[in-house]
Motif scaffolding. Structure first.
Motif, PDB file in Angstrom:
ATOM      1  N   PHE A 149       0.817  -1.303  -0.067  1.00  0.00           N
ATOM      2  CA  PHE A 149      -0.163  -0.127   0.011  1.00  0.00           C
ATOM      3  C   PHE A 149       0.973   1.177   0.100  1.00  0.00           C
ATOM      4  O   PHE A 149       0.728   2.167  -0.802  1.00  0.00           O
ATOM      5  CB  PHE A 149      -1.021   0.105   1.219  1.00  0.00           C
ATOM      6  CG  PHE A 149      -1.790   0.998   1.491  1.00  0.00           C
ATOM      7  CD1 PHE A 149      -3.010   1.563   0.524  1.00  0.00           C
ATOM      8  CD2 PHE A 149      -1.143   2.234   2.207  1.00  0.00           C
ATOM      9  CE1 PHE A 149      -3.494   2.912   0.873  1.00  0.00           C
ATOM     10  CE2 PHE A 149      -1.891   3.276   2.468  1.00  0.00           C
ATOM     11  CZ  PHE A 149      -3.062   3.615   1.692  1.00  0.00           C
ATOM     12  N   ALA A 150       1.835   1.131   0.882  1.00  0.00           N
ATOM     13  CA  ALA A 150       2.691   2.383   0.944  1.00  0.00           C
ATOM     14  C   ALA A 150       3.596   2.817  -0.283  1.00  0.00           C
ATOM     15  O   ALA A 150       3.651   3.646  -0.986  1.00  0.00           O
ATOM     16  CB  ALA A 150       3.812   2.181   1.979  1.00  0.00           C
ATOM     17  N   MET A 194       1.565   4.290  -2.867  1.00  0.00           N
ATOM     18  CA  MET A 194       1.465   5.606  -2.673  1.00  0.00           C
ATOM     19  C   MET A 194       2.728   6.514  -3.240  1.00  0.00           C
ATOM     20  O   MET A 194       2.392   7.519  -3.618  1.00  0.00           O
ATOM     21  CB  MET A 194       1.463   6.037  -1.272  1.00  0.00           C
ATOM     22  CG  MET A 194       0.107   5.808  -0.526  1.00  0.00           C
ATOM     23  SD  MET A 194      -1.213   6.647  -1.340  1.00  0.00           S
ATOM     24  CE  MET A 194      -0.966   7.914  -1.362  1.00  0.00           C
ATOM     25  N   ILE A 195       3.887   5.821  -3.359  1.00  0.00           N
ATOM     26  CA  ILE A 195       5.019   6.534  -4.142  1.00  0.00           C
ATOM     27  C   ILE A 195       4.512   6.624  -5.738  1.00  0.00           C
ATOM     28  O   ILE A 195       4.646   7.712  -6.136  1.00  0.00           O
ATOM     29  CB  ILE A 195       6.238   5.610  -4.213  1.00  0.00           C
ATOM     30  CG1 ILE A 195       6.807   5.356  -2.664  1.00  0.00           C
ATOM     31  CG2 ILE A 195       7.215   6.501  -4.882  1.00  0.00           C
ATOM     32  CD1 ILE A 195       8.249   4.987  -2.729  1.00  0.00           C
ATOM     33  N   GLY A 222       2.187   9.276  -6.116  1.00  0.00           N
ATOM     34  CA  GLY A 222       2.614  10.563  -6.046  1.00  0.00           C
ATOM     35  C   GLY A 222       3.155  10.947  -7.449  1.00  0.00           C
ATOM     36  O   GLY A 222       3.002  11.966  -7.835  1.00  0.00           O
ATOM     37  N   LEU A 223       3.903   9.799  -7.688  1.00  0.00           N
ATOM     38  CA  LEU A 223       4.657  10.219  -9.227  1.00  0.00           C
ATOM     39  C   LEU A 223       3.802  10.388 -10.351  1.00  0.00           C
ATOM     40  O   LEU A 223       3.956  11.356 -11.115  1.00  0.00           O
ATOM     41  CB  LEU A 223       5.554   9.189  -9.467  1.00  0.00           C
ATOM     42  CG  LEU A 223       6.733   8.944  -8.625  1.00  0.00           C
ATOM     43  CD1 LEU A 223       7.543   7.887  -8.835  1.00  0.00           C
ATOM     44  CD2 LEU A 223       7.891  10.370  -8.488  1.00  0.00           C
ATOM     45  N   ALA A 273       2.161  13.770 -10.156  1.00  0.00           N
ATOM     46  CA  ALA A 273       3.005  14.864 -10.259  1.00  0.00           C
ATOM     47  C   ALA A 273       2.903  14.927 -11.890  1.00  0.00           C
ATOM     48  O   ALA A 273       2.790  15.758 -12.536  1.00  0.00           O
ATOM     49  CB  ALA A 273       4.281  14.613 -10.029  1.00  0.00           C
ATOM     50  N   THR A 277      -0.322  16.324 -13.332  1.00  0.00           N
ATOM     51  CA  THR A 277      -0.321  17.904 -12.979  1.00  0.00           C
ATOM     52  C   THR A 277       0.517  18.688 -14.078  1.00  0.00           C
ATOM     53  O   THR A 277       0.145  19.677 -14.806  1.00  0.00           O
ATOM     54  CB  THR A 277       0.120  18.307 -11.522  1.00  0.00           C
ATOM     55  OG1 THR A 277      -0.392  17.288 -10.673  1.00  0.00           O
ATOM     56  CG2 THR A 277      -0.293  19.701 -11.238  1.00  0.00           C
ATOM     57  N   PHE A 278       1.763  18.102 -14.251  1.00  0.00           N
ATOM     58  CA  PHE A 278       2.613  18.656 -15.167  1.00  0.00           C
ATOM     59  C   PHE A 278       1.915  18.746 -16.591  1.00  0.00           C
ATOM     60  O   PHE A 278       1.741  19.782 -17.261  1.00  0.00           O
ATOM     61  CB  PHE A 278       3.790  17.899 -15.749  1.00  0.00           C
ATOM     62  CG  PHE A 278       4.799  17.904 -14.482  1.00  0.00           C
ATOM     63  CD1 PHE A 278       5.095  19.372 -13.830  1.00  0.00           C
ATOM     64  CD2 PHE A 278       5.542  16.799 -13.928  1.00  0.00           C
ATOM     65  CE1 PHE A 278       6.121  19.255 -12.754  1.00  0.00           C
ATOM     66  CE2 PHE A 278       6.549  16.820 -12.967  1.00  0.00           C
ATOM     67  CZ  PHE A 278       6.946  18.149 -12.379  1.00  0.00           C
ATOM     68  N   THR A 284       9.940  12.791 -17.331  1.00  0.00           N
ATOM     69  CA  THR A 284       8.928  11.978 -16.526  1.00  0.00           C
ATOM     70  C   THR A 284       8.811  10.734 -17.030  1.00  0.00           C
ATOM     71  O   THR A 284       8.852   9.597 -16.528  1.00  0.00           O
ATOM     72  CB  THR A 284       7.693  12.651 -16.615  1.00  0.00           C
ATOM     73  OG1 THR A 284       7.640  13.317 -17.722  1.00  0.00           O
ATOM     74  CG2 THR A 284       7.336  13.525 -15.171  1.00  0.00           C
TER      75      THR A 284
END
Lengths: 204, 560
Positions: free
Chosen positions: A38-39, A42-43, A46-47, A50, A53-54, A140
């Motif tokens: 699960f953690a 989350m990485i 997050g990526l 990002a 959003t870019f 990216t």
């Protein structure tokens, strides 16, 4: 108090104990592995966020001058990786029947498919006409696929470790095969991440 | 379960199970015993607290005069950056992990954590992380972009120091995630059979919420730092506007961790306080479920308010409205907790010992920080005080007045259990008085400084602010001195303190049902859950006892 004690039984240690049959030592490793994944997810989230959003704030995407991306090879690679998950599951089915040979066959096949995927990605990197620092898209692209590639490599090492251990007679059996279940869970995770990655990097 | 206890059993049928003795060397190596690991966490994090505290004092000494005459322009930013980073990642977060490691298995009646080896591994990531941060001060250009390390500033202040900072935070973040995996699994899976979720001490609820926050948010910070290091080393431009990148994306990813990080630092302390107040007030906790659920509510809301740190970063108006409203909503679950704590001690038989003083100090100081938090949550006010000393005052009331007071309360409360000796009460009260006075003298005037417009993170300032700054510096020196009685007390009593009984406070939670300090696998025999965690002052015999004293004596005699 009685009512609360009863409700615990559903998520308490007892349920796990019965499901796995490990006597008085309930095995929480698979649960812990799930929490850890699960953690990990989350990485990646997050990526991905990002990247999206870019993408959403840019006026032109991909930025002007980005070469056309080739779809055939990554498409084949995607099919290979997805099918490897199903192949791997056959290995898990086999060990539940105490069929170590069958498990070794299916896991060996999974490892081969994983290696082909990595080789394909390496070939793609090699033939790409753009580099890491060309623009925001190419940066990216390499960081996301590279980070995922590292995870494939780690998953592959887990599978090879399982194969190595399975050479010891009796190491894995229908009642005790945490390594097999954990590496399979990890592989499925890497697989799902790739599907999202493929969709947002190549298709979208 | 723990590897260190897997010694060969020579006698197949021992009449009394012999427990291996604890050796002092255990504390200096890789141990898998949760109690040893907890003490390791405590000592290491306290050492870093002293280092980062010395940095804080030197910052205040620098700011005693308007000119840059103590640390100077060259060193100020580096010291400021490391002060913040170390206080967060090497003091408060690991101190929370220390309490969680010590208390969770004992409180739920387990022999150890779910994954003891992973637990040891998580601890041993902390010292290298701390060493890396300290070494970065010696780099040609130490990390000087503040604990937030916003690009493009962090990309311009020197590669080596900044990269060491990134690596250190990644190590400490990994440690925190591995700890979170362990806490969640232990709390959900390792409780003794009779203990349902609602029979757990509230500290366990708080750690459940904290661990969820860690697992959700810390990985995103790791993602941001990975991208930042590519910008720093490989020449990409994720966050560098000159290459087409967007520094605001870093801010979003950073605060997606760092706002929840505030709750990662304060929720464990909420849990400690909920467990300390009922014991020393001799009353049941007020609103058990309200406190438990409000921890979960804070964890949920804490994840969706991060952009209130970015009101001045060009965040569009509609987004500001959402984040303002969501942030203010957090005051509700937090208020529920404050009212429940006050109601808990209301009308209780208070024992005003050091633990209780720090706990009450926590509630009142955190309240100040919480109220100024509601103030800065509102967009117009925040735009006015953004990047001023008002913010510095606000977060020190939350993190020092909140977290540190709570950690001290926890240490005074559980020291007898951990060490087996009592702390000296007189020194404890001296410690509390100095801390309380020094803290308020240092940080309260900063509210005024901020409203008058003094910017934060500056080494040189307008002489008009000099008087108030001098008061703050005097406070900070009192605060620095206040650690001395504590240190003396903790070290002296470790060796020569009065021996502690298994349950010196007459508390009900399970950790008090074993010896002080507990034996290696915690309990001689499986502990029995014979009451709720906070059933203080409740008469277990509801009917009036009508027997006379003579009758009772006769009964006792008959039993003899």
């Amino acid at each position: 108090m009685q009512t609360t004690a009863e409700t615990t039984q559903e998520h308490g240690a007892i349920a796990v104990e019965q499901a796995h049959g490990h006597g008085d030592h309930p095995d929480h490793r698979l649960f812990g592995m799930g929490v850890f994944l699960f953690a990990e997810a989350m990485i990646f989230l997050g990526l991905f966020a990002a990247y999206l959003t870019f993408r959403s704030v840019a006026e032109v995407w991909p930025p002007a001058g980005t070469p056309e991306r080739e779809l055939l090879l990554p498409g084949i690679n995607t099919i290979i990786l997805i099918s490897s998950s199903f192949v791997m599951n056959r290995g898990n089915q086999a060990i539940k029947q105490d069929d170590v040979k069958g498990m070794q066959f299916w896991f060996g096949l999974t490892a081969a498919l994983g290696a082909i995927f990595l080789a394909g990605q390496g070939y793609e990197y090699y033939t790409n006409t753009f580099g890491l620092t060309d623009n925001l898209f190419t940066s990216t692209f390499y960081v996301l696929t590279g980070f995922h590639g590292l995870h494939v490599m780690f998953g592959l090492s887990l599978i090879l470790l399982v194969l190595l251990r399975s050479r010891t007679p009796g190491h894995y059996s229908s009642t005790s095969h945490f390594g097999i279940e954990a590496s399979e869970l990890y592989w499925h995770f890497v697989d799902v991440v790739w599907i999202v990655l493929f969709l947002i990097l190549y298709i979208l | 379960m723990s590897v260190s206890t897997l010694e060969p059993t020579q006698t197949p049928q021992p009449p009394q199970p012999k427990h291996p003795e604890r050796h002092w060397k255990d504390f200096f190596g890789f141990s898998t015993d949760h109690k040893v690991i907890a003490i390791q966490y405590f000592v290491v994090s306290f050492v870093f607290y002293l280092i980062a505290g010395a940095m804080a004092t030197s910052i205040r000494v620098e700011l005693a005069t308007p000119d840059a005459d103590f640390l100077g322009y060259e060193n100020y930013n580096g010291v400021l950056t490391l002060h913040g980073t170390m206080m967060i990642f090497l003091w408060i977060v690991p101190a929370g992990a220390a309490f969680a490691n010590y208390l969770i298995p004992l409180m739920i009646g387990a022999k150890d954590m779910a994954f003891p080896v992973l637990n040891g591994l998580a601890f041993w990531l902390v010292p290298p992380g701390g060493a890396l941060l300290l070494l970065s001060l010696l780099a040609e250009t130490p990390p000087s972009a503040g604990w937030t390390s916003y690009p493009p500033l962090s990309l311009m202040t020197g590669q080596v120091g900044q990269m060491m900072w990134i690596l250190a935070v990644l190590l400490l973040g990994t440690s925190s995630i591995l700890g979170g995996v362990n806490f969640v699994t232990t709390i959900l899976k390792m409780r003794i059979k009779e203990m349902g979720l609602y029979d757990m001490p509230l500290f366990c609820w708080a750690m459940l919420a904290t661990s969820m926050l860690i697992l959700i948010s810390t990985p995103v910070l790791a993602g941001a730092l990975i991208l930042l290091s590519f910008d720093l080393l490989a020449g990409t431009a994720f966050f560098n506007p000159t290459g087409g990148g967007d520094p605001i994306v870093y801010q979003h990813m950073f605060w997606f961790y760092s706002h929840p990080a505030v709750y990662i630092m304060i929720l464990p302390v909420f849990g400690l306080i909920s467990d300390i107040l009922p014991v020393h007030a001799r009353k049941p906790i007020f609103g058990y479920k309200a406190i438990a659920y409000s921890s979960l509510a804070i964890a949920f809301l804490g994840n969706i308010v991060w952009a209130h740190h970015m009101f001045t970063s060009g965040t569009p108006g509609w987004l500001r409205m959402f984040f303002m409203a969501a942030t203010m909503v957090i005051a509700v679950p937090t208020g529920i907790k404050i009212f429940s704590w006050v109601a808990t001690i209301w009308g209780g038989k208070l024992r005003l010992n050091s633990a209780m003083l720090f706990a009450i100090g926590f509630v009142s100081m955190f309240l100040v920080g919480g109220l100024s938090g509601v103030m800065v949550a509102s967009v117009p006010f925040d735009i006015h005080v953004h990047d001023t000393y008002f913010i510095v005052a606000h977060f020190h009331y939350v993190l020092f007045g909140g977290s540190v007071f709570g950690i001290y309360a926890g240490i005074y409360h559980w020291y007898p259990k951990m060490v087996g000796r009592m702390l000296d009460e007189t020194w404890g009260k001296v410690h509390f008085a100095l801390t309380f006075v020094g803290f308020n003298l240092c940080f309260f005037p900063m509210h005024i400084l901020g409203l008058q417009g003094m910017p934060r993170r500056v080494v040189q300032y307008d002489p008009a602010f000099a008087d108030i700054n001098r008061i703050c510096t005097i406070g900070s020196i009192i605060l620095a001195v206040s650690t001395l009685p504590f240190l003396f007390n903790a070290v002296y009593c470790w060796f020569w303190g009065e021996k502690a009984l298994p349950n010196p406070w007459n508390a009900l939670t399970l950790e008090w049902q074993t010896s002080s300090p507990p034996i290696i696998e915690n309990f001689e025999e499986e502990p029995v859950l014979w009451s709720g965690p906070y059933d203080y002052g409740i008469d277990s015999e509801p009917e009036e006892d009508t027997r006379s004293v003579a009758d009772l004596l006769a009964e006792v005699k008959a039993e003899m």
